[in-house]
Design a protein around this motif. Structure first.
Motif, PDB file in Angstrom:
ATOM      1  N   ASN A 158       0.841  -1.207   0.000  1.00  0.00           N
ATOM      2  CA  ASN A 158       0.000   0.000   0.000  1.00  0.00           C
ATOM      3  C   ASN A 158       0.869   1.247   0.000  1.00  0.00           C
ATOM      4  O   ASN A 158       0.611   2.193  -0.738  1.00  0.00           O
ATOM      5  N   GLU A 159       1.927   1.227   0.793  1.00  0.00           N
ATOM      6  CA  GLU A 159       2.801   2.407   0.890  1.00  0.00           C
ATOM      7  C   GLU A 159       3.627   2.597  -0.381  1.00  0.00           C
ATOM      8  O   GLU A 159       3.866   3.717  -0.814  1.00  0.00           O
ATOM      9  N   ILE A 160       4.018   1.495  -1.021  1.00  0.00           N
ATOM     10  CA  ILE A 160       4.761   1.596  -2.288  1.00  0.00           C
ATOM     11  C   ILE A 160       3.851   2.172  -3.375  1.00  0.00           C
ATOM     12  O   ILE A 160       4.226   3.114  -4.088  1.00  0.00           O
ATOM     13  N   LEU A 161       2.617   1.639  -3.450  1.00  0.00           N
ATOM     14  CA  LEU A 161       1.708   2.072  -4.520  1.00  0.00           C
ATOM     15  C   LEU A 161       1.144   3.461  -4.282  1.00  0.00           C
ATOM     16  O   LEU A 161       0.634   4.104  -5.189  1.00  0.00           O
ATOM     17  N   SER A 162       1.269   3.951  -3.055  1.00  0.00           N
ATOM     18  CA  SER A 162       0.711   5.287  -2.736  1.00  0.00           C
ATOM     19  C   SER A 162       1.719   6.391  -3.026  1.00  0.00           C
ATOM     20  O   SER A 162       1.452   7.573  -2.781  1.00  0.00           O
ATOM     21  N   GLN A 163       2.917   6.033  -3.543  1.00  0.00           N
ATOM     22  CA  GLN A 163       4.007   7.021  -3.608  1.00  0.00           C
ATOM     23  C   GLN A 163       3.706   8.245  -4.472  1.00  0.00           C
ATOM     24  O   GLN A 163       3.973   9.369  -4.050  1.00  0.00           O
ATOM     25  N   ALA A 164       3.141   8.084  -5.653  1.00  0.00           N
ATOM     26  CA  ALA A 164       2.906   9.260  -6.501  1.00  0.00           C
ATOM     27  C   ALA A 164       2.023  10.278  -5.772  1.00  0.00           C
ATOM     28  O   ALA A 164       2.342  11.472  -5.712  1.00  0.00           O
ATOM     29  N   GLU A 165       0.962   9.797  -5.150  1.00  0.00           N
ATOM     30  CA  GLU A 165       0.075  10.702  -4.377  1.00  0.00           C
ATOM     31  C   GLU A 165       0.836  11.285  -3.187  1.00  0.00           C
ATOM     32  O   GLU A 165       0.761  12.475  -2.895  1.00  0.00           O
ATOM     33  N   CYS A 166       1.595  10.414  -2.528  1.00  0.00           N
ATOM     34  CA  CYS A 166       2.321  10.850  -1.323  1.00  0.00           C
ATOM     35  C   CYS A 166       3.307  11.957  -1.679  1.00  0.00           C
ATOM     36  O   CYS A 166       3.434  12.960  -0.962  1.00  0.00           O
ATOM     37  N   TRP A 167       3.990  11.809  -2.850  1.00  0.00           N
ATOM     38  CA  TRP A 167       4.943  12.831  -3.271  1.00  0.00           C
ATOM     39  C   TRP A 167       4.226  14.157  -3.511  1.00  0.00           C
ATOM     40  O   TRP A 167       4.724  15.217  -3.142  1.00  0.00           O
ATOM     41  N   GLN A 168       3.043  14.090  -4.096  1.00  0.00           N
ATOM     42  CA  GLN A 168       2.289  15.340  -4.343  1.00  0.00           C
ATOM     43  C   GLN A 168       1.908  15.982  -3.005  1.00  0.00           C
ATOM     44  O   GLN A 168       2.034  17.194  -2.834  1.00  0.00           O
ATOM     45  N   ARG A 169       1.523  15.149  -2.038  1.00  0.00           N
ATOM     46  CA  ARG A 169       1.190  15.691  -0.705  1.00  0.00           C
ATOM     47  C   ARG A 169       2.424  16.344  -0.082  1.00  0.00           C
ATOM     48  O   ARG A 169       2.351  17.395   0.549  1.00  0.00           O
ATOM     49  N   CYS A 170       3.583  15.715  -0.277  1.00  0.00           N
ATOM     50  CA  CYS A 170       4.812  16.264   0.322  1.00  0.00           C
ATOM     51  C   CYS A 170       5.197  17.595  -0.328  1.00  0.00           C
ATOM     52  O   CYS A 170       5.596  18.541   0.361  1.00  0.00           O
ATOM     53  N   PHE A 171       5.060  17.694  -1.645  1.00  0.00           N
ATOM     54  CA  PHE A 171       5.360  18.972  -2.305  1.00  0.00           C
ATOM     55  C   PHE A 171       4.400  20.057  -1.816  1.00  0.00           C
ATOM     56  O   PHE A 171       4.797  21.197  -1.562  1.00  0.00           O
ATOM     57  N   ALA A 172       3.125  19.675  -1.615  1.00  0.00           N
ATOM     58  CA  ALA A 172       2.140  20.657  -1.106  1.00  0.00           C
ATOM     59  C   ALA A 172       2.546  21.098   0.300  1.00  0.00           C
ATOM     60  O   ALA A 172       2.515  22.292   0.634  1.00  0.00           O
ATOM     61  N   GLU A 173       3.005  20.158   1.116  1.00  0.00           N
ATOM     62  CA  GLU A 173       3.436  20.479   2.481  1.00  0.00           C
ATOM     63  C   GLU A 173       4.677  21.374   2.462  1.00  0.00           C
ATOM     64  O   GLU A 173       4.797  22.331   3.238  1.00  0.00           O
ATOM     65  N   LEU A 174       5.614  21.114   1.541  1.00  0.00           N
ATOM     66  CA  LEU A 174       6.823  21.942   1.445  1.00  0.00           C
ATOM     67  C   LEU A 174       6.455  23.380   1.093  1.00  0.00           C
ATOM     68  O   LEU A 174       7.056  24.336   1.587  1.00  0.00           O
ATOM     69  N   LYS A 175       5.431  23.494   0.252  1.00  0.00           N
ATOM     70  CA  LYS A 175       4.977  24.849  -0.133  1.00  0.00           C
ATOM     71  C   LYS A 175       4.262  25.502   1.047  1.00  0.00           C
ATOM     72  O   LYS A 175       4.464  26.676   1.333  1.00  0.00           O
ATOM     73  N   ARG A 176       3.445  24.704   1.762  1.00  0.00           N
ATOM     74  CA  ARG A 176       2.610  25.251   2.845  1.00  0.00           C
ATOM     75  C   ARG A 176       3.475  25.679   4.051  1.00  0.00           C
ATOM     76  O   ARG A 176       3.360  26.787   4.562  1.00  0.00           O
ATOM     77  N   SER A 177       4.404  24.787   4.466  1.00  0.00           N
ATOM     78  CA  SER A 177       5.149  25.092   5.709  1.00  0.00           C
ATOM     79  C   SER A 177       6.287  26.062   5.413  1.00  0.00           C
ATOM     80  O   SER A 177       6.775  26.132   4.289  1.00  0.00           O
ATOM     81  N   ASP A 178       6.729  26.779   6.428  1.00  0.00           N
ATOM     82  CA  ASP A 178       7.813  27.748   6.245  1.00  0.00           C
ATOM     83  C   ASP A 178       9.184  27.101   6.371  1.00  0.00           C
ATOM     84  O   ASP A 178      10.205  27.719   6.108  1.00  0.00           O
ATOM     85  N   ALA A 179       9.196  25.814   6.770  1.00  0.00           N
ATOM     86  CA  ALA A 179      10.485  25.168   7.087  1.00  0.00           C
ATOM     87  C   ALA A 179      11.472  25.275   5.929  1.00  0.00           C
ATOM     88  O   ALA A 179      12.654  25.592   6.130  1.00  0.00           O
ATOM     89  N   LEU A 180      10.984  25.048   4.708  1.00  0.00           N
ATOM     90  CA  LEU A 180      11.906  25.078   3.568  1.00  0.00           C
ATOM     91  C   LEU A 180      12.462  26.482   3.355  1.00  0.00           C
ATOM     92  O   LEU A 180      13.663  26.669   3.136  1.00  0.00           O
ATOM     93  N   GLU A 181      11.564  27.488   3.481  1.00  0.00           N
ATOM     94  CA  GLU A 181      12.006  28.894   3.342  1.00  0.00           C
ATOM     95  C   GLU A 181      13.040  29.205   4.417  1.00  0.00           C
ATOM     96  O   GLU A 181      14.099  29.779   4.138  1.00  0.00           O
TER      97      GLU A 181
END
Ligand code: F1P
Length: 379
Positions: free
Chosen positions: A25-48
């Protein structure tokens, strides 16, 4: 042999689903998970914050344990390639045992990578850095763990897992660090490529389970060799670790052309030699592939584009055909290795979700970090 298509497994990997269900399940969920992670990187200030605080760093030290050390290897290659700055990777234990061999005399930016944020060696390494007054950046998939309290800045990704073995956490932490490298290099083109990758690769990833299941059902191997160069070496290390953890197989890893210098003597038809073909080293790696085939080895080639020579010398070819640069294709190139390890473990009647002797993170005796950490999700 059970049918591995997605429809057979509840998306939440429910307790009832049986061996390997979490990992699949975790392997097959990766494409969606990556999109969620990019959204989180944009949302949180940590990367900035990380970019503002460390953006001028001339030297970058990537640190982790187990799979997270292999994330460090691939992330360091990306940082070096994109920024031209010095970047290297070490296991956290090397900082504890041979600090003089690790630390640079010049100022450096340490990046601590840990899915759980609880691994004792990573925490101790972070404490050593704090004692030296060196601010650090952490990347993790678990909120409120000890690492977050020790590091100066922490990027937390929505990619945690119930399986003991790391799959989507590996690829997601790698993508986050590659995105950071792209930002520091002010390479918007690369960052856009990375963000576009999940959508482009999802249809290709969906076809992989059947292809690899068919191959695994027709072959049984005595040992495995995982080969890669440049940024793909870190991936080859993870292929080897996944085969070891999830299927208790004997797996070795080499820089591809190093395989000629002795190790090729182990090749038999029961040896699966896995080539993660690069663009930069394609011609040389292809010659080696043909040589190993001529020695009687069974060969698996993972490539973006495979030509007739590669097809002729491979027992299985997995192509991605992505209109993306080499460094934007690392995360998807790991998925065949994850699936091969999972299906080989299931074929052996094992539960790849919880390999024997392993826990989700390695907590050493006397490690008091447990007290001030949030409870861990249960696999
Ligand atoms: C890293 C790690 C995993 C390994 C096992 C034990 O943990 O070594 O790579 O598969 O689960 O822990 P972490 O520091 O990334 O949480």
């Amino acid at each position: 042999m059970s049918d591995f298509t997605q429809k057979n497994y509840p998306r939440d990997g429910g307790n009832s689903a049986g061996a390997g269900a979490y990992s699949l399940n975790e392997i097959l969920s990766q494409a969606e998970c990556w999109q969620r992670c990019f959204a989180e990187l944009k949302r949180s200030d940590a990367l900035e914050e990380a970019q503002a605080c460390f953006g001028d760093g001339k030297e970058w030290l990537f640190v982790g344990c187990g799979s997270s050390f292999y994330v460090a290897l691939a992330a360091a290659s990306t940082m070096r390639s994109l920024t031209g700055r010095r970047a290297w990777a070490v296991p956290a234990s090397e900082i504890l045992l041979y600090p003089e061999l690790v630390f640079s005399t010049a100022p450096f930016v340490p990046i601590l990578i840990s899915r759980s944020g609880r691994t004792s060696e990573v925490l101790k390494a972070t404490e050593v850095l704090r004692e030296r007054g060196v601010p650090s950046l952490a990347v993790t998939c678990a909120k409120g763990q000890a690492l977050e309290n020790l590091a100066s800045i922490t990027i937390t990704l929505p990619a945690d897992e119930r399986s003991t073995v790391m799959t989507r956490s590996f690829t997601s932490m790698l993508l986050a660090l590659q995105f950071l490298a792209g930002r520091i290099a002010r390479n918007d083109g690369y960052c856009n490529e990375l963000v576009s990758m999940p959508g482009r690769v999802a249809p290709i990833l969906a076809k992989l389970p059947e292809l690899i299941q068919d191959f695994t059902s027709r072959h049984s191997f005595a040992n495995y060799v995982c080969l890669g160069h440049g940024p793909f070496y870190g991936l080859a290390c993870e292929y080897s670790l996944k085969l070891t953890e999830m299927s208790l197989s004997t797996a070795q890893v080499f820089y591809s052309l190093e395989f000629r210098h002795g190790p090729k003597s182990i090749v038999t038809p029961q040896t699966l030699v896995i080539f993660i073909l690069s663009e930069q080293g394609y011609a040389a790696e292809c010659e080696l592939l043909e040589e190993i085939k001529s020695l009687g080895g069974t060969t698996l080639a993972i490539a973006n584009h495979a030509d007739a020579r590669v097809r002729a010398a491979s027992d299985l070819v997995l192509e991605f055909q992505l209109p993306l640069g080499e460094y934007a294709r690392l995360a998807p190139a790991l998925v065949p290795g994850q699936l091969l390890a999972l299906q080989t473990g299931l074929k052996k009647g094992l539960n790849p979700d919880s390999p024997r002797f392993l826990s989700r993170s390695v907590i050493l005796a006397g490690d008091s970090s447990k007290k001030n950490s949030a409870p861990e999700p249960v696999a």
